[in-house]
Design a protein around this motif. Structure first.
Motif: not given
Length: 568
Positions: A195-196, A206-213
């Protein structure tokens, strides 16, 4: 000077070892003829006979030694690896000894009773019922947890009409039978849609992005794939190039080097758990140990390949492995510095060096804490018997009785205290008789023969092996450590060697993890997948004990039962 006349009969063995006049047998037959002719001309008949008998004895000894080496090599190459001797074979050997008058009946071990007397407080078992005729073997039911697909089969059209009235037959039910089938494992691709978030009113934020799992920052394997790689390698002894071939059959092309990088990453990730297992093992009061060689690539070695060693230390619940670049005692001694319990092993000479590293240091392993192994003692007598010296069957008869006592203790579920008492009453008389026979027989044997080596080894291990009977917690052999090394032997035949010392250390980590899973009856694939996932997501180091196979097994008992886990 005339030679003295011989008195009494000389045997070749006596002359070869007692006469100071015997010289080394020459290779040149011309020289033999010359020496014998000179002795005959001088009338030295006795000296001539002694020379001939001496040369014949030396040649016979050399021939016998070469024959034993050849038989040993052929047995190792083509013979059975098992050291078991059937009761029928042992009885035949003992009967042959009696018939040949090679051993008096008083020296032969008595057959242990089939039914041991009941202990105090126990009731005698009722008489056994007459044997029933054998029943036809029934198929074991298929596990209930397996996925089931229902498939209905219809009667052929030619049989759907009644042959008497001509009307269609009616369905009155179904007869069910089961077919066990297999659906090949398959790869899947997990698309992680991260998710962004952005504020439409404040674009400068800016944009917040979910960290990769992901397990690997720059890699694509998931925890299940990494778990399969290490389980296939350490549990199924499948080298990486064969795993790459199996992946290619499923349409996924992965190089052996890529799989090697992923395997190394996985073992480094799991290394803290292996280290914790080692700490737990060394804290136990009783360990069994053994080692086996493993080829390791080394550019500095003349052959570019050296012989390293993997040591195993087995406790009650877990097993730890240590890699050593050579066979020196300093490597296991360094690991065993904090160990304060009893250590059971074979006659490895390095244990004596571990007793005291220097004149000022404390013993790494005191003599009182060393336990011997009955299997290693017995193996040498078994080898001597199968190489033709039937006198070794006497020792094997005593061992048969001792192990029957052990089997009785396990069958009756004795506690350590009960096992100790039962051993003292039934096993120790056999142990005493065995070593009395060993000491008496050793004096009469010719050095370097198989039976001589067996009795010599037994004498050196007597004190250490007797300590095994001093406590009911101790086993009388090192069989569990031997069994743990079998997996290494199978893997060694498949992946041939370790690429470096670092690679061999990773092998020790892998065997520590999955041999411990085997001792606990844990499904290694489920365990590895779950543990890799938890470590990937930041499992705290303070709770590593919860990921160890014994604790994990208790927490996942229902899951383990659902997949039909069985110890390998």
């Amino acid at each position: 000077m005339p030679c003295a006349v011989a008195r009494g009969e000389y045997t070749a063995r006596y002359v070869a070892r007692s006469s100071s006049a015997v010289v080394k047998a020459p290779v040149d037959l011309v020289q033999v003829r010359r020496q014998l002719t000179q002795l005959a001309d001088r009338g030295c008949v006795t000296e001539l006979i002694e020379h001939v008998l001496g040369w014949l004895t030396q040649l016979t000894d050399a021939h016998h030694a070469l024959t034993l080496r050849l038989q040993t090599a052929l047995r190792a190459l083509y013979g059975r690896k098992s050291q078991k001797v059937s009761s029928q074979q042992l009885s035949l050997w003992l009967t042959t000894l009696l018939d040949a008058d090679e051993a008096p009946a008083s020296q032969l071990p008595e057959a242990p009773p089939d039914d041991a007397p009941p202990e105090k407080g126990e009731q005698a078992a009722p008489p056994a019922d007459p044997p029933k005729p054998p029943k036809r073997a029934e198929r074991a039911p298929l596990p209930a947890h397996l996925e089931r697909h229902r498939e209905r089969l219809t009667v052929p059209a030619s049989e759907r009409v009644c042959g008497q009235c001509g009307r269609d037959k009616a369905c009155i039910g179904y007869r069910t039978s089961e077919v066990l089938d297999f659906i090949p494992a398959r790869f899947i691709v997990v698309e992680q849609q991260r998710e962004k978030l952005a504020c439409p009113r404040c674009p400068e934020q800016g944009v917040s992005t979910a960290p990769p799992d992901k397990v690997m920052d720059r890699g694509r394997p998931g925890p299940g794939l990494l778990a399969k790689l290490v389980v296939d390698k350490f549990e199924d002894s499948m080298p990486l190039y064969r795993q790459a071939q199996a992946c290619a059959r499923s349409g996924v092309v992965l190089s052996s080097s890529t799989l090697g990088d992923w395997t190394a990453f996985t073992l480094d990730l799991l290394a803290p758990i292996a280290a914790r297992i080692t700490e737990r093992v060394l804290a136990e009061p009783y360990l069994r140990t053994d080692d086996t060689g493993i080829p390791v690539q080394d550019r500095k070695h003349p052959r570019r390949l050296k012989r390293g060693h993997l040591w195993v230390f087995v406790g009650d619940h877990l097993a730890s492995f240590l890699y050593a670049p050579d066979w020196k005692a300093k490597h296991p001694a360094a690991l065993l510095q904090p160990f304060q319990g009893f250590l059971q092993g074979d006659g490895y000479a390095g244990y004596n060096a571990m007793l005291r590293q220097s004149t000022h240091s404390a013993p790494s392993l005191s003599e009182e804490r060393r336990l011997g192994c009955g299997m290693h003692i017995r193996a040498k007598f078994e080898k001597a018997a199968k190489l033709g010296d039937l006198s070794a069957a006497i020792a094997l008869g005593y061992f048969k009785g001792i192990y029957l006592v052990e089997a009785e203790c396990k069958a009756r579920g004795f506690s350590p205290e009960q096992r100790h008492a039962y051993r003292q009453a039934h096993a120790m008389p056999l142990v005493d008789a065995l070593f009395q026979w060993v000491r008496e027989t050793h004096k009469t044997l010719v050095p370097k023969t198989p039976l001589y080596e067996a009795t010599f080894y037994a004498k050196g291990q007597e004190a250490a092996w007797r300590r095994c009977f001093s406590d009911g917690r101790f086993e009388i052999d090192n069989g569990e450590a031997e069994r743990q090394l079998r997996k290494i032997a199978v893997g060694r035949k498949n992946f041939l060697f370790a690429g470096s010392d670092k690679g061999a250390e990773r092998l020790a980590i892998g065997f520590t993890l999955f041999r411990s899973c085997s001792l606990q009856g844990v499904n290694p694939l489920l365990w590895a997948t779950d543990v890799i996932t938890k470590l990937q997501r930041g499992w705290p180091r303070s709770r590593l004990d919860e990921l160890l196979p014994d604790a994990w097994s208790k927490a996942h008992t229902s899951d383990a039962t659902a997949v039909g886990v069985a110890a390998s």
